[in-house]
Design a protein around this motif. Structure first.
Motif, PDB file in Angstrom:
ATOM      1  N   ASP A 325       0.857  -1.187   0.000  1.00 36.75           N
ATOM      2  CA  ASP A 325       0.000   0.000   0.000  1.00 36.75           C
ATOM      3  C   ASP A 325       0.892   1.236   0.000  1.00 36.75           C
ATOM      4  OD1 ASP A 325      -2.197   1.702   0.174  1.00 36.75           O
ATOM      5  OD2 ASP A 325      -3.196   0.517   1.702  1.00 36.75           O
ATOM      6  N   ARG A 326       0.398   2.320   0.582  1.00 38.57           N
ATOM      7  CA  ARG A 326       1.115   3.594   0.597  1.00 38.57           C
ATOM      8  C   ARG A 326       2.552   3.470   1.123  1.00 38.57           C
ATOM      9  NH1 ARG A 326      -1.135   8.535   1.346  1.00 38.57           N
ATOM     10  NH2 ARG A 326      -2.634   7.735  -0.181  1.00 38.57           N
ATOM     11  N   PRO A 327       2.785   2.734   2.223  1.00 36.64           N
ATOM     12  CA  PRO A 327       4.172   2.663   2.704  1.00 36.64           C
ATOM     13  C   PRO A 327       5.123   2.069   1.681  1.00 36.64           C
ATOM     14  CG  PRO A 327       2.652   1.886   4.374  1.00 36.64           C
ATOM     15  CD  PRO A 327       1.853   2.051   3.125  1.00 36.64           C
ATOM     16  N   GLU A 328       4.666   1.015   0.988  1.00 38.19           N
ATOM     17  CA  GLU A 328       5.538   0.374   0.015  1.00 38.19           C
ATOM     18  C   GLU A 328       5.752   1.271  -1.200  1.00 38.19           C
ATOM     19  OE1 GLU A 328       4.756  -1.715   3.003  1.00 38.19           O
ATOM     20  OE2 GLU A 328       2.985  -1.435   1.723  1.00 38.19           O
ATOM     21  N   ASN A 329       4.709   1.977  -1.627  1.00 37.84           N
ATOM     22  CA  ASN A 329       4.883   2.898  -2.746  1.00 37.84           C
ATOM     23  C   ASN A 329       5.881   4.001  -2.402  1.00 37.84           C
ATOM     24  OD1 ASN A 329       3.089   1.541  -4.412  1.00 37.84           O
ATOM     25  ND2 ASN A 329       1.342   2.788  -3.818  1.00 37.84           N
ATOM     26  N   SER A 330       5.742   4.570  -1.210  1.00 36.37           N
ATOM     27  CA  SER A 330       6.658   5.639  -0.811  1.00 36.37           C
ATOM     28  C   SER A 330       8.080   5.112  -0.648  1.00 36.37           C
ATOM     29  CB  SER A 330       6.179   6.276   0.497  1.00 36.37           C
ATOM     30  OG  SER A 330       4.939   6.894   0.323  1.00 36.37           O
ATOM     31  N   ALA A 331       8.205   3.929  -0.027  1.00 36.67           N
ATOM     32  CA  ALA A 331       9.540   3.349   0.143  1.00 36.67           C
ATOM     33  C   ALA A 331      10.174   3.045  -1.205  1.00 36.67           C
ATOM     34  CB  ALA A 331       9.452   2.084   0.995  1.00 36.67           C
ATOM     35  N   TRP A 332       9.365   2.516  -2.126  1.00 41.57           N
ATOM     36  CA  TRP A 332       9.919   2.187  -3.447  1.00 41.57           C
ATOM     37  C   TRP A 332      10.341   3.443  -4.195  1.00 41.57           C
ATOM     38  CZ3 TRP A 332       8.877   3.443  -8.490  1.00 41.57           C
ATOM     39  CH2 TRP A 332       9.601   2.730  -9.449  1.00 41.57           C
ATOM     40  N   MET A 333       9.544   4.499  -4.127  1.00 41.62           N
ATOM     41  CA  MET A 333       9.919   5.725  -4.841  1.00 41.62           C
ATOM     42  C   MET A 333      11.241   6.273  -4.323  1.00 41.62           C
ATOM     43  SD  MET A 333       6.364   7.786  -5.685  1.00 41.62           S
ATOM     44  CE  MET A 333       5.614   7.699  -4.069  1.00 41.62           C
ATOM     45  N   ALA A 334      11.435   6.228  -3.005  1.00 43.51           N
ATOM     46  CA  ALA A 334      12.707   6.684  -2.446  1.00 43.51           C
ATOM     47  C   ALA A 334      13.850   5.782  -2.899  1.00 43.51           C
ATOM     48  CB  ALA A 334      12.627   6.716  -0.920  1.00 43.51           C
ATOM     49  N   ALA A 335      13.600   4.470  -2.937  1.00 43.67           N
ATOM     50  CA  ALA A 335      14.643   3.528  -3.350  1.00 43.67           C
ATOM     51  C   ALA A 335      14.957   3.676  -4.832  1.00 43.67           C
ATOM     52  CB  ALA A 335      14.203   2.100  -3.049  1.00 43.67           C
ATOM     53  N   ALA A 336      13.915   3.899  -5.636  1.00 42.73           N
ATOM     54  CA  ALA A 336      14.121   3.966  -7.079  1.00 42.73           C
ATOM     55  C   ALA A 336      14.993   5.140  -7.481  1.00 42.73           C
ATOM     56  CB  ALA A 336      12.764   4.053  -7.785  1.00 42.73           C
ATOM     57  N   THR A 337      14.879   6.240  -6.778  1.00 46.93           N
ATOM     58  CA  THR A 337      15.683   7.415  -7.120  1.00 46.93           C
ATOM     59  C   THR A 337      17.053   7.382  -6.473  1.00 46.93           C
ATOM     60  OG1 THR A 337      14.557   8.606  -5.328  1.00 46.93           O
ATOM     61  CG2 THR A 337      13.680   8.877  -7.548  1.00 46.93           C
ATOM     62  N   SER A 338      17.265   6.477  -5.498  1.00 45.99           N
ATOM     63  CA  SER A 338      18.578   6.380  -4.856  1.00 45.99           C
ATOM     64  C   SER A 338      19.380   5.201  -5.368  1.00 45.99           C
ATOM     65  CB  SER A 338      18.418   6.253  -3.341  1.00 45.99           C
ATOM     66  OG  SER A 338      17.858   4.995  -3.003  1.00 45.99           O
ATOM     67  N   GLY A 339      18.752   4.350  -6.192  1.00 43.11           N
ATOM     68  CA  GLY A 339      19.443   3.190  -6.714  1.00 43.11           C
ATOM     69  C   GLY A 339      19.353   1.970  -5.840  1.00 43.11           C
ATOM     70  N   ALA A 340      18.587   2.001  -4.741  1.00 39.49           N
ATOM     71  CA  ALA A 340      18.487   0.856  -3.847  1.00 39.49           C
ATOM     72  C   ALA A 340      17.684  -0.263  -4.504  1.00 39.49           C
ATOM     73  CB  ALA A 340      17.833   1.274  -2.530  1.00 39.49           C
ATOM     74  N   ASP A 341      17.829  -1.452  -3.974  1.00 38.50           N
ATOM     75  CA  ASP A 341      17.187  -2.624  -4.557  1.00 38.50           C
ATOM     76  C   ASP A 341      15.701  -2.655  -4.221  1.00 38.50           C
ATOM     77  OD1 ASP A 341      17.851  -5.461  -5.812  1.00 38.50           O
ATOM     78  OD2 ASP A 341      16.396  -5.756  -4.208  1.00 38.50           O
ATOM     79  N   SER A 342      14.868  -2.939  -5.216  1.00 33.83           N
ATOM     80  CA  SER A 342      13.418  -2.906  -5.022  1.00 33.83           C
ATOM     81  C   SER A 342      12.929  -4.014  -4.110  1.00 33.83           C
ATOM     82  CB  SER A 342      12.707  -3.007  -6.380  1.00 33.83           C
ATOM     83  OG  SER A 342      12.927  -1.861  -7.154  1.00 33.83           O
ATOM     84  N   VAL A 343      13.409  -5.248  -4.306  1.00 31.14           N
ATOM     85  CA  VAL A 343      12.919  -6.356  -3.500  1.00 31.14           C
ATOM     86  C   VAL A 343      13.288  -6.183  -2.037  1.00 31.14           C
ATOM     87  CG1 VAL A 343      13.247  -8.818  -3.047  1.00 31.14           C
ATOM     88  CG2 VAL A 343      12.727  -8.041  -5.343  1.00 31.14           C
TER      89      VAL A 343
END
Length: 630
Positions: A325-343
Motif C-alpha cells: 500500500d502507501r508505505p511500500e509505494n513511498s519506500a519504493w519511490m525513495a529507493a528507485a531514485t537512490s538506486g536501492a534494490d526494489s525487493v
C-alpha cells in the motif's frame, strides 16, 4: 480476476536487426559465442540464442535502446543450476560469472541455513523447476537474512533463461532515466523524480495511459493494482500477460480468452507486458509471480513469464498475496531514485504485515550508485504518544464523562480523526515522517491542553474534573497496593482502579488516613504533590509548592483553585503557569494564596492541577485559616 487477450498493437520500438549490447545467434553457435563474449565482456555484444525465436528477437531489438553496453556484473556468493537438461548448450557457461561459487542442484536444501550469511544465492533454471517444494526452505530462510539474499534467473523455457542471463551483462543507458508508478489502489504524494499515475489519471479521457506506458523508456516502473498471475488492473487499462507466441498446454486452466470468450476489460486498453520498454519492472499485485506449482493459469498467460520475455533486466513480482500500500509505494519511490534494490525495500517495508516474503527478484540485485541505508523491517509501532492520545480521546469521547454540549467535544473529535489517520499503517509509514506526525500531534495537544486548563481555571467543577469518580465507578480494584508518602509526611497508600470497558481509563489514587484522597491521575500522566504550611492568618498569604514530576518531556500547564465558598475571600497568584519538565524529573512550581481579613477562620483545602496530553492530575492539601496575629 480473469486474464486478457488483445490484438497486437504497434507501440514503442518495433522488430529490427539487433543492435547495441546484444546479438542473436543460432542455437548451435551459442557455446562459441559465449566463449568469445567472456574473453572481452566489456567490448563484445552478449549472445542471445533467439534467431529461431522471432518473438524473443523482437524483444532483443526492443531492449537495445535501453542499454549502452556490456560489463561483468558483481557476482553473488553462491549459484545453483536447476534442470540443466532444459538449457541450451553454452547457457551454463554464460551464467557462471554471475556467482562466485556454484554448488550442485542436490545441495539446494543444504544452502538454506547457509543463505543467512551475506553474499546472496542465485537460482538459475526454467520456470517449471521453480516449485514450492524445491525452493521453499531457501526462500523462507533468506527472507529475514541479509540484503540481496535470494535472486533468480528464469524464463518459460531454456531459451528464455539464456535471454534473461544475457540481460544481466547489459549496462543501462544513461539517457534512460524515467521512473514511473502506476497505481490503482493508492494516491501517493508526489515524489521528486517519479512520474505518478493513479485512478484519477486512468479516468481522464485525455490521458492515454497505454501510450504513457508503452511509448516511454523506463529506468524503473511499478504497476500496482488488483490482479493475479495473468493481469494487473489499472482502472479500465490492464497490464496483460498473454504471450503471442507461446502455445497453450492441454489440460491447464486458462482465462476467458483461452476459451474464445471476450476479455473482461476493454481490449483497446490492454498493455502487453512484453512490449514495455523498461530496465526494471515491478509487478505489485497479488500472485503476479507465483512459483510453478502455485500458478492458476497456463504459462502462456502469466505476467511473470511475459515480463521475462521482454526487455527488462530485472523483474520483481509477488509470489503470493501481500498488503502492499502507501508505505511500500513511498519506500519504493525513495529507493528507485537512490538506486536501492526494489525487493529488499519492498520486503522490508512489509515485514511487519506478514511473516513471509512478498516479492521475488528475477535478475541480479541492484547495486546503488551511492550508499543507501538498508531498509529496516517495520513492525508498525506508532509513536507511543500517538497511542496514549488515542486511548485518552476514546475515553473522553466514548464515555459519558463529557456532556453532549461540552465545548471540548468538537476539537477532540477533530483530533481523534487525525490520530486514526496517523496510526494507520499507510500514513504512519509513508505519508508523513514520524517527526512530522509528532510535531503536528504536539501542536494539537498543547492547544487543547491550554483550552482544558483554562476551562478548569474558570470552573473547577467542569465535566473532566469528575473523571476519578466516573471512571472509578466503572472499574475494579487492582489488588496491588504501593506505600507512598503523603505531602503531610505521613504514610499513604497508592492503588489503581482498572477500567472495565475500553472507554474507561485506569485511575491511580493515593489516600492518606489524615488527608483523605490526596492525589488522582491516570497512567502516564504527571505526578503531583502539594506542599504548604498547615495554617495561615486570615489576612496572610499561603505559599504553595507544587512538586511536579512529568511523564514525558514537554510543556505542562498548572493551576490552583480553592473551594467555591472561599473564592470571594482568596486570590490565587499566578492564576496559571506553564513549565517545561524533563521526563522523570521533578520541578517545583510556586503559587501564592492571599486571604482577606474577613476570611472566616476554619479548615479549608486547595487543589493543584496539572494538564499534559489531555490528562489532568490533581493534588489536594488541607490547611487552616486562623485569626490574624498582632
Amino acid at each position: 480476476m480473469d486474464a486478457v487477450a488483445h490484438p497486437e498493437r504497434h507501440h514503442g520500438a518495433t522488430a529490427a536487426a539487433p543492435t547495441g549490447p546484444f546479438r542473436t545467434v543460432p542455437y548451435g553457435e551459442l557455446p562459441a559465442a559465449v566463449e568469445a563474449f567472456l574473453r572481452a565482456p566489456d567490448r563484445t555484444p552478449v549472445p542471445v540464442p533467439a534467431e529461431e525465436r522471432p518473438e524473443l528477437a523482437d524483444c532483443v531489438a526492443r531492449a537495445a535502446p535501453l542499454y549502452s553496453g556490456t560489463h561483468l556484473p558483481r557476482p553473488v556468493e553462491t549459484g545453483i543450476l536447476l534442470g540443466a537438461e532444459d538449457l541450451p548448450a553454452g547457457v551454463a557457461e554464460l551464467v557462471r560469472p554471475l556467482a562466485r561459487t556454484w554448488v550442485p542442484e542436490r545441495d539446494l536444501a543444504a544452502e538454506a541455513p547457509r543463505a543467512a550469511h551475506p553474499g546472496g544465492v542465485l537460482l538459475v533454471g526454467a520456470y517449471r523447476w521453480l516449485t514450492l517444494e524445491a525452493v521453499r526452505e531457501l526462500l523462507l530462510s533468506t527472507y529475514r537474512g541479509p540484503a540481496h539474499a535470494l535472486s533468480l534467473l528464469s524464463g518459460r523455457d531454456g531459451t528464455a533463461v539464456a535471454w534473461n542471463a544475457a540481460k544481466q551483462y547489459a549496462v543501462p543507458s544513461p539517457g534512460v532515466e524515467a521512473v514511473g508508478l502506476f497505481t490503482d489502489t493508492d494516491r501517493p504524494a508526489p515524489a521528486p523524480g517519479v512520474r505518478v499515475f493513479d485512478d484519477r489519471d486512468f479516468d481522464r479521457a485525455e490521458t492515454d495511459i497505454q501510450a504513457e506506458i508503452l511509448d516511454t523508456a523506463w529506468r524503473r516502473v511499478v504497476f500496482q493494482g488488483h490482479g493475479k498471475d495473468d493481469s494487473v488492473n489499472l482502472g479500465d487499462y490492464t497490464v496483460c500477460g498473454l504471450s503471442p507466441a507461446a502455445a497453450p498446454r492441454p489440460g491447464l486452466l486458462g482465462p476467458r480468452c483461452a476459451y474464445g470468450l471476450p476479455c473482461y476489460k476493454p481490449e483497446d486498453k490492454l498493455v502487453p507486458l512484453h512490449r514495455v520498454s523498461a530496465v526494471e519492472v515491478v509487478l505489485s499485485a497479488c500472485n503476479s509471480g507465483p512459483l510453478a506449482d502455485l500458478a492458476l493459469y497456463d504459462p502462456k498467460y502469466q505476467l511473470l513469464l511475459n515480463a521475462l520475455d521482454g526487455p527488462a533486466r530485472t523483474v520483481v513480482s509477488a509470489v503470493s498475496v501481500h498488503d502492499s500500500d502507501r508505505p511500500e509505494n513511498s519506500a519504493w519511490m525513495a529507493a528507485a531514485t537512490s538506486g536501492a534494490d526494489s525487493v529488499d525495500t519492498l520486503n522490508a517495508s512489509l515485514a511487519g504485515s506478514h511473516p513471509y516474503p512478498a516479492f521475488l527478484r528475477f535478475g541480479l540485485p541492484a547495486v546503488p550508485e551511492r550508499p543507501a541505508p538498508r531498509p529496516v523491517p517495520s513492525e508498525h509501532r506508532p509513536d507511543p504518544l500517538l497511542l496514549t492520545t488515542g486511548t485518552r480521546l476514546n475515553a473522553l469521547l466514548g464515555s459519558d464523562l463529557l456532556g453532549p454540549h461540552n465545548r471540548l467535544r468538537p476539537r477532540l473529535t477533530k483530533l481523534a480523526r487525525k490520530v486514526d489517520q496517523w496510526v494507520a499503517r499507510p500514513t504512519q509509514l509513508a505519508d508523513r515522517s514520524a517527526a512530522e506526525i509528532r510535531a503536528s500531534l504536539n501542536a494539537d495537544l498543547q492547544s487543547l491542553d491550554h483550552v482544558l486548563a483554562r476551562q478548569i481555571a474558570e470552573e473547577p467543577e467542569t465535566d473532566v474534573m469528575n473523571y476519578p469518580a466516573h471512571f472509578g465507578d466503572r472499574s475494579r480494584l487492582d489488588p496491588a497496593v504501593r506505600e507512598v508518602t503523603c505531602h503531610c509526611g505521613r504514610p499513604a497508600q497508592e492503588f489503581t482502579r482498572r477500567g472495565l470497558l475500553p472507554q474507561v481509563l485506569d485511575t491511580v489514587c493515593a489516600v492518606c488516613m489524615r488527608c483523605g484522597d490526596v492525589t488522582f491521575r491516570v497512567p502516564d500522566a504527571p505526578r503531583l504533590l502539594a506542599h504548604a504550611a498547615d495554617e495561615v492568618p486570615r489576612d496572610g498569604e499561603l505559599r504553595v509548592r507544587a512538586a511536579l514530576t512529568a511523564a514525558r518531556p514537554g510543556p505542562v500547564r498548572l493551576g490552583l483553585f480553592v473551594p467555591t465558598y472561599l473564592r470571594q475571600d482568596a486570590v490565587v497568584e499566578p492564576p496559571a503557569a506553564r513549565v517545561r519538565v524533563g521526563a522523570g524529573l521533578t520541578r517545583d512550581v510556586f503559587f501564592r494564596v492571599r486571604f482577606r481579613p474577613e476570611t472566616a477562620p476554619q479548615a479549608y483545602y486547595f487543589t493543584v492541577y496539572a494538564v499534559q496530553d489531555l490528562a489532568v492530575s490533581t493534588a489536594r492539601r488541607h490547611f487552616g485559616v486562623v485569626p490574624a496575629r498582632n
